[in-house]
Design a protein around this motif. Structure first.
Motif, PDB file in Angstrom:
ATOM      1  N   GLU A  34       0.859  -1.173   0.000  1.00 15.86           N
ATOM      2  CA  GLU A  34       0.000   0.000   0.000  1.00 15.86           C
ATOM      3  C   GLU A  34       0.895   1.222   0.000  1.00 15.86           C
ATOM      4  OE1 GLU A  34      -3.169   0.163   2.844  1.00 15.86           O
ATOM      5  OE2 GLU A  34      -3.400  -2.012   2.797  1.00 15.86           O
ATOM      6  N   VAL A  35       0.595   2.155  -0.881  1.00 13.41           N
ATOM      7  CA  VAL A  35       1.357   3.400  -0.946  1.00 13.41           C
ATOM      8  C   VAL A  35       0.381   4.564  -0.809  1.00 13.41           C
ATOM      9  CG1 VAL A  35       3.201   2.443  -2.371  1.00 13.41           C
ATOM     10  CG2 VAL A  35       1.259   3.527  -3.462  1.00 13.41           C
ATOM     11  N   PRO A  36       0.864   5.686  -0.290  1.00  9.39           N
ATOM     12  CA  PRO A  36      -0.019   6.855  -0.209  1.00  9.39           C
ATOM     13  C   PRO A  36      -0.519   7.243  -1.601  1.00  9.39           C
ATOM     14  CG  PRO A  36       1.960   7.196   1.099  1.00  9.39           C
ATOM     15  CD  PRO A  36       2.163   5.939   0.313  1.00  9.39           C
ATOM     16  N   GLU A  37      -1.734   7.747  -1.637  1.00  6.72           N
ATOM     17  CA  GLU A  37      -2.359   8.082  -2.911  1.00  6.72           C
ATOM     18  C   GLU A  37      -1.527   9.071  -3.718  1.00  6.72           C
ATOM     19  OE1 GLU A  37      -6.667   9.584  -4.619  1.00  6.72           O
ATOM     20  OE2 GLU A  37      -6.460   9.114  -2.500  1.00  6.72           O
ATOM     21  N   VAL A  38      -0.896  10.016  -3.050  1.00  4.93           N
ATOM     22  CA  VAL A  38      -0.099  11.011  -3.766  1.00  4.93           C
ATOM     23  C   VAL A  38       1.087  10.345  -4.481  1.00  4.93           C
ATOM     24  CG1 VAL A  38       1.344  11.642  -1.770  1.00  4.93           C
ATOM     25  CG2 VAL A  38       0.933  13.305  -3.595  1.00  4.93           C
ATOM     26  N   LEU A  39       1.692   9.318  -3.884  1.00  7.80           N
ATOM     27  CA  LEU A  39       2.782   8.601  -4.546  1.00  7.80           C
ATOM     28  C   LEU A  39       2.251   7.790  -5.723  1.00  7.80           C
ATOM     29  CD1 LEU A  39       4.955   7.342  -1.558  1.00  7.80           C
ATOM     30  CD2 LEU A  39       5.352   9.306  -3.055  1.00  7.80           C
ATOM     31  N   PHE A  40       1.112   7.168  -5.539  1.00  8.14           N
ATOM     32  CA  PHE A  40       0.512   6.399  -6.627  1.00  8.14           C
ATOM     33  C   PHE A  40       0.184   7.308  -7.808  1.00  8.14           C
ATOM     34  CE2 PHE A  40      -3.102   4.560  -8.880  1.00  8.14           C
ATOM     35  CZ  PHE A  40      -2.577   3.325  -9.217  1.00  8.14           C
ATOM     36  N   ASP A  41      -0.400   8.475  -7.508  1.00  8.72           N
ATOM     37  CA  ASP A  41      -0.724   9.423  -8.581  1.00  8.72           C
ATOM     38  C   ASP A  41       0.536   9.897  -9.292  1.00  8.72           C
ATOM     39  OD1 ASP A  41      -3.406   9.183  -7.969  1.00  8.72           O
ATOM     40  OD2 ASP A  41      -3.475  11.035  -6.784  1.00  8.72           O
ATOM     41  N   GLY A  42       1.605  10.157  -8.527  1.00  9.84           N
ATOM     42  CA  GLY A  42       2.874  10.559  -9.124  1.00  9.84           C
ATOM     43  C   GLY A  42       3.451   9.469 -10.011  1.00  9.84           C
ATOM     44  N   MET A  43       3.350   8.221  -9.558  1.00  7.27           N
ATOM     45  CA  MET A  43       3.838   7.094 -10.344  1.00  7.27           C
ATOM     46  C   MET A  43       3.032   6.963 -11.641  1.00  7.27           C
ATOM     47  SD  MET A  43       4.287   3.094  -9.226  1.00  7.27           S
ATOM     48  CE  MET A  43       2.631   2.511  -9.503  1.00  7.27           C
ATOM     49  N   ARG A  44       1.723   7.072 -11.523  1.00  7.02           N
ATOM     50  CA  ARG A  44       0.863   6.954 -12.699  1.00  7.02           C
ATOM     51  C   ARG A  44       1.176   8.067 -13.706  1.00  7.02           C
ATOM     52  NH1 ARG A  44      -5.024   6.325 -11.130  1.00  7.02           N
ATOM     53  NH2 ARG A  44      -4.478   8.214 -10.037  1.00  7.02           N
ATOM     54  N   GLU A  45       1.364   9.293 -13.234  1.00  5.94           N
ATOM     55  CA  GLU A  45       1.684  10.413 -14.127  1.00  5.94           C
ATOM     56  C   GLU A  45       3.046  10.223 -14.784  1.00  5.94           C
ATOM     57  OE1 GLU A  45       1.232  13.479 -16.453  1.00  5.94           O
ATOM     58  OE2 GLU A  45      -0.347  12.734 -15.144  1.00  5.94           O
ATOM     59  N   PHE A  46       4.020   9.746 -14.011  1.00  6.13           N
ATOM     60  CA  PHE A  46       5.347   9.487 -14.577  1.00  6.13           C
ATOM     61  C   PHE A  46       5.253   8.448 -15.698  1.00  6.13           C
ATOM     62  CE2 PHE A  46       9.225   7.046 -14.909  1.00  6.13           C
ATOM     63  CZ  PHE A  46      10.185   8.043 -15.053  1.00  6.13           C
ATOM     64  N   LEU A  47       4.522   7.371 -15.455  1.00 11.34           N
ATOM     65  CA  LEU A  47       4.399   6.309 -16.448  1.00 11.34           C
ATOM     66  C   LEU A  47       3.666   6.781 -17.703  1.00 11.34           C
ATOM     67  CD1 LEU A  47       3.682   3.272 -14.108  1.00 11.34           C
ATOM     68  CD2 LEU A  47       5.819   3.812 -15.307  1.00 11.34           C
TER      69      LEU A  47
END
Length: 89
Positions: A34-47
């Motif tokens: 589980e990762v904080p939503e802000v990290l997940f959103d950052g990862m998704r945007e990077f990808l």
């Protein structure tokens, strides 16, 4: 954070857990976290902006960077870290 560290330390001390880690060295292991939503959103945007990357490469790069920068001296970890710095797709 302290609870996570103590859980990891307990896991590493258990023979069955340590054996599982040794067996996984030859290939890949599946990881669920589980990762904080802000990290997940950052990862998704990077990808989205870097189509040559995928989630597996991103997570491997992040883990190797963290381990290397925090004193891990394993040659495989160092190689992953350096590849992430210098190799471009």
């Amino acid at each position: 954070m302290a609870a996570e560290r103590s859980h990891l330390q307990r896991c590493m001390e258990q023979p069955s857990c340590a054996e599982g880690l040794v067996e996984a060295e030859a290939g890949s292991i599946s990881l669920e976290a589980e990762v904080p939503e802000v990290l997940f959103d950052g990862m998704r945007e990077f990808l989205r902006s870097h189509p040559q990357w995928d989630q597996y490469r991103l997570i491997s790069s992040a883990l190797s960077s963290f381990l290397f920068q925090h004193g891990c001296s394993d040659k495989g970890v160092s190689q992953h870290y350096l590849n992430g710095l210098f190799l471009r797709p």
